[in-house]
Enzyme design. Structure first.
Site, PDB file in Angstrom:
ATOM      1  CE  LYS A  73      20.675  76.205  16.059  1.00 17.89           C
ATOM      2  NZ  LYS A  73      20.035  75.275  16.994  1.00 17.89           N
ATOM      3  CG  ASN A  94      16.525  76.135  13.044  1.00 16.92           C
ATOM      4  OD1 ASN A  94      15.656  76.868  12.583  1.00 16.92           O
ATOM      5  ND2 ASN A  94      16.315  74.856  13.267  1.00 16.92           N
ATOM      6  CG  ASP A 109      15.694  73.697  16.887  1.00 18.72           C
ATOM      7  OD1 ASP A 109      15.842  72.844  15.992  1.00 18.72           O
ATOM      8  OD2 ASP A 109      16.649  74.283  17.434  1.00 18.72           O
TER       9      ASP A 109
HETATM   10  P1  NAP Z   1      24.496  74.246  24.388  1.00 17.62           P
HETATM   11  O1  NAP Z   1      23.910  75.568  24.063  1.00 17.62           O
HETATM   12  O2  NAP Z   1      25.963  74.045  24.245  1.00 17.62           O
HETATM   13  O3  NAP Z   1      24.046  73.847  25.887  1.00 17.62           O
HETATM   14  C1  NAP Z   1      24.519  72.661  26.463  1.00 17.62           C
HETATM   15  C2  NAP Z   1      23.793  72.399  27.802  1.00 17.62           C
HETATM   16  O4  NAP Z   1      24.222  71.118  28.293  1.00 17.62           O
HETATM   17  C3  NAP Z   1      24.131  73.419  28.896  1.00 17.62           C
HETATM   18  O5  NAP Z   1      22.987  73.590  29.699  1.00 17.62           O
HETATM   19  C4  NAP Z   1      25.249  72.684  29.695  1.00 17.62           C
HETATM   20  O6  NAP Z   1      25.312  73.071  31.044  1.00 17.62           O
HETATM   21  C5  NAP Z   1      24.746  71.260  29.620  1.00 17.62           C
HETATM   22  N1  NAP Z   1      25.820  70.267  29.795  1.00 17.62           N
HETATM   23  C6  NAP Z   1      26.828  70.000  28.928  1.00 17.62           C
HETATM   24  N2  NAP Z   1      27.610  69.018  29.422  1.00 17.62           N
HETATM   25  C7  NAP Z   1      27.097  68.673  30.652  1.00 17.62           C
HETATM   26  C8  NAP Z   1      27.439  67.720  31.654  1.00 17.62           C
HETATM   27  N3  NAP Z   1      28.494  66.921  31.507  1.00 17.62           N
HETATM   28  N4  NAP Z   1      26.668  67.626  32.762  1.00 17.62           N
HETATM   29  C9  NAP Z   1      25.593  68.435  32.914  1.00 17.62           C
HETATM   30  N5  NAP Z   1      25.195  69.358  32.004  1.00 17.62           N
HETATM   31  C10 NAP Z   1      25.935  69.472  30.885  1.00 17.62           C
HETATM   32  O7  NAP Z   1      23.851  73.102  23.471  1.00 17.62           O
HETATM   33  P2  NAP Z   1      22.379  73.078  22.811  1.00 17.62           P
HETATM   34  O8  NAP Z   1      22.446  73.621  21.439  1.00 17.62           O
HETATM   35  O9  NAP Z   1      21.419  73.645  23.800  1.00 17.62           O
HETATM   36  O10 NAP Z   1      22.145  71.487  22.663  1.00 17.62           O
HETATM   37  C11 NAP Z   1      21.864  70.672  23.790  1.00 17.62           C
HETATM   38  C12 NAP Z   1      21.562  69.241  23.319  1.00 17.62           C
HETATM   39  O11 NAP Z   1      20.385  69.255  22.501  1.00 17.62           O
HETATM   40  C13 NAP Z   1      22.670  68.627  22.444  1.00 17.62           C
HETATM   41  O12 NAP Z   1      22.792  67.263  22.763  1.00 17.62           O
HETATM   42  C14 NAP Z   1      22.133  68.779  21.018  1.00 17.62           C
HETATM   43  O13 NAP Z   1      22.631  67.776  20.141  1.00 17.62           O
HETATM   44  C15 NAP Z   1      20.645  68.585  21.281  1.00 17.62           C
HETATM   45  N6  NAP Z   1      19.798  69.171  20.234  1.00 17.62           N
HETATM   46  C16 NAP Z   1      18.954  68.345  19.586  1.00 17.62           C
HETATM   47  C17 NAP Z   1      18.139  68.842  18.594  1.00 17.62           C
HETATM   48  C18 NAP Z   1      17.212  67.895  17.882  1.00 17.62           C
HETATM   49  O14 NAP Z   1      16.688  68.260  16.817  1.00 17.62           O
HETATM   50  N7  NAP Z   1      16.957  66.720  18.430  1.00 17.62           N
HETATM   51  C19 NAP Z   1      18.166  70.210  18.270  1.00 17.62           C
HETATM   52  C20 NAP Z   1      19.046  71.050  18.970  1.00 17.62           C
HETATM   53  C21 NAP Z   1      19.862  70.516  19.956  1.00 17.62           C
HETATM   54  P3  NAP Z   1      26.215  74.348  31.510  1.00 17.62           P
HETATM   55  O15 NAP Z   1      25.365  75.571  31.262  1.00 17.62           O
HETATM   56  O16 NAP Z   1      26.477  74.099  32.943  1.00 17.62           O
HETATM   57  O17 NAP Z   1      27.456  74.335  30.662  1.00 17.62           O
END
Ligand code: NAP
Length: 290
Positions: A73, A94, A109
């Site tokens: 991305k 995206n 998004d």
């Molecule tokens: P990402 O860039 O990998 O970021 C993940 C985030 O989650 C980081 O802040 C990480 O913290 C935190 N995290 C992961 N495991 C954790 C745990 N066990 N305890 C506490 N914090 C934790 O992922 P992303 O792309 O931002 O996506 C995040 C979420 O949004 C995902 O569930 C994804 O499926 C969802 N999402 C949904 C949509 C939608 O259309 N609904 C669109 C995009 C994303 P650290 O920095 O400490 O590692």
């Protein structure tokens, strides 16, 4: 899905690595079927080392447009001929549209977040907001907040506080917004921060299938009537966190609506056609349950 394709069939797709968990082919192919359009949408597994070559291939084959997911991305921006304002500020693309070999990058998004939150604008506008998470999804939420909801303060809460700090500095610079406070995820005073927030967003993967019983415990004690709670996790559609929020009288908003509406905006950019979002939302709910 139809299985008769010919020279005029237009190809759409998604690139990422790994790519097997995406719902995008389901969403777009049933939309194509509902609307009886001459398109097909395919997943392409593209490792980082092949990104540039894959993009040249997309152009050479006349692929009309595609979604972009992890890990491309941010990295893909350098290969775009044009980048929309929001994609440029967020620093993440995206959706790509291919117009006669010129690639334009968008971040849809933001539209998914807006469609989810706008019906509750009065409850959120100008208030304090807590965003948990500091990854790519959190970036789109922060942009949408500053641009459309003018929050008096944004609390950026993340397991790794340093990542929240970097995000704070990034948006201070890009959007000239100064009212950030960053927090680590675990201290007990977080309950007070969450309690006074008009909107709480979970932008982490906590609570996602198969670990659907996991939740952020500090959040669970913070919900109150009238507060808006938005969980970006879409599988399961009703997360443990949202069930807790609803049981305390909070307005609980799921990530599935965002997923469908970001897809709808991409589909419109590629085809000029509207997606029947209610119908797709219901089909997707059933698909995820199976
Ligand atoms: P990402 O860039 O990998 O970021 C993940 C985030 O989650 C980081 O802040 C990480 O913290 C935190 N995290 C992961 N495991 C954790 C745990 N066990 N305890 C506490 N914090 C934790 O992922 P992303 O792309 O931002 O996506 C995040 C979420 O949004 C995902 O569930 C994804 O499926 C969802 N999402 C949904 C949509 C939608 O259309 N609904 C669109 C995009 C994303 P650290 O920095 O400490 O590692």
């Amino acid at each position: 899905m139809k299985n008769t394709f010919h020279i005029n069939t237009k190809v759409l797709g998604v690139i990422g690595h790994p790519i097997k968990h995406t719902y995008s082919p389901f969403i777009h192919n049933i939309t194509i079927e509902f609307k009886n359009l001459d398109y097909v949408y395919l997943p392409f597994d593209v490792p980082t080392s092949n990104l540039r070559t894959a993009l040249k291939g997309m152009v050479a084959l006349g692929i009309k447009g595609f979604n972009v997911t992890l890990p491309h991305k941010e990295n893909i921006i350098q290969y775009m001929n044009n980048v929309s304002e929001e994609a440029s500020i967020i620093g993440s693309v995206n959706t790509v549209v291919n117009e006669l070999g010129k690639l334009s990058g968008y971040n849809t998004d933001v539209y998914g977040i807006l469609e989810t939150l706008m019906p509750h604008k009065e409850d959120i506008m100008g208030g304090e907001v807590s965003i948990v998470g500091a990854g790519g999804a959190a970036r789109a939420v922060i942009y949408t907040m500053i641009r459309y909801f003018k929050p008096s303060r944004i609390y950026l809460v993340n397991r790794t506080e340093q990542r929240a700090e970097s995000l704070k500095n990034y948006f201070k610079d890009k959007m000239k917004y100064d009212s950030f406070k960053t927090k680590e995820l675990f201290p007990p005073d977080l309950v007070d921060v969450f309690k006074k927030s008009k909107l709480i967003v979970n932008a982490t993967s906590v609570g996602m299938f198969p670990d659907s019983d996991d939740t952020i415990t500090t959040l669970a004690d913070s919900f109150s009537k009238g507060q808006v709670v938005f969980d970006l996790v879409y599988n399961p559609p009703q997360t443990h966190l949202l069930k807790l929020a609803a049981s305390k009288g909070a307005i609980a908003l799921d990530g599935l609506k965002m997923l469908v509406h970001q897809a709808a905006k991409s589909f419109e950019l590629w085809t000029g056609e509207e997606m029947p979002t209610e119908r797709i939302y219901k089909s997707l709910q059933l698909f995820i349950k199976d």
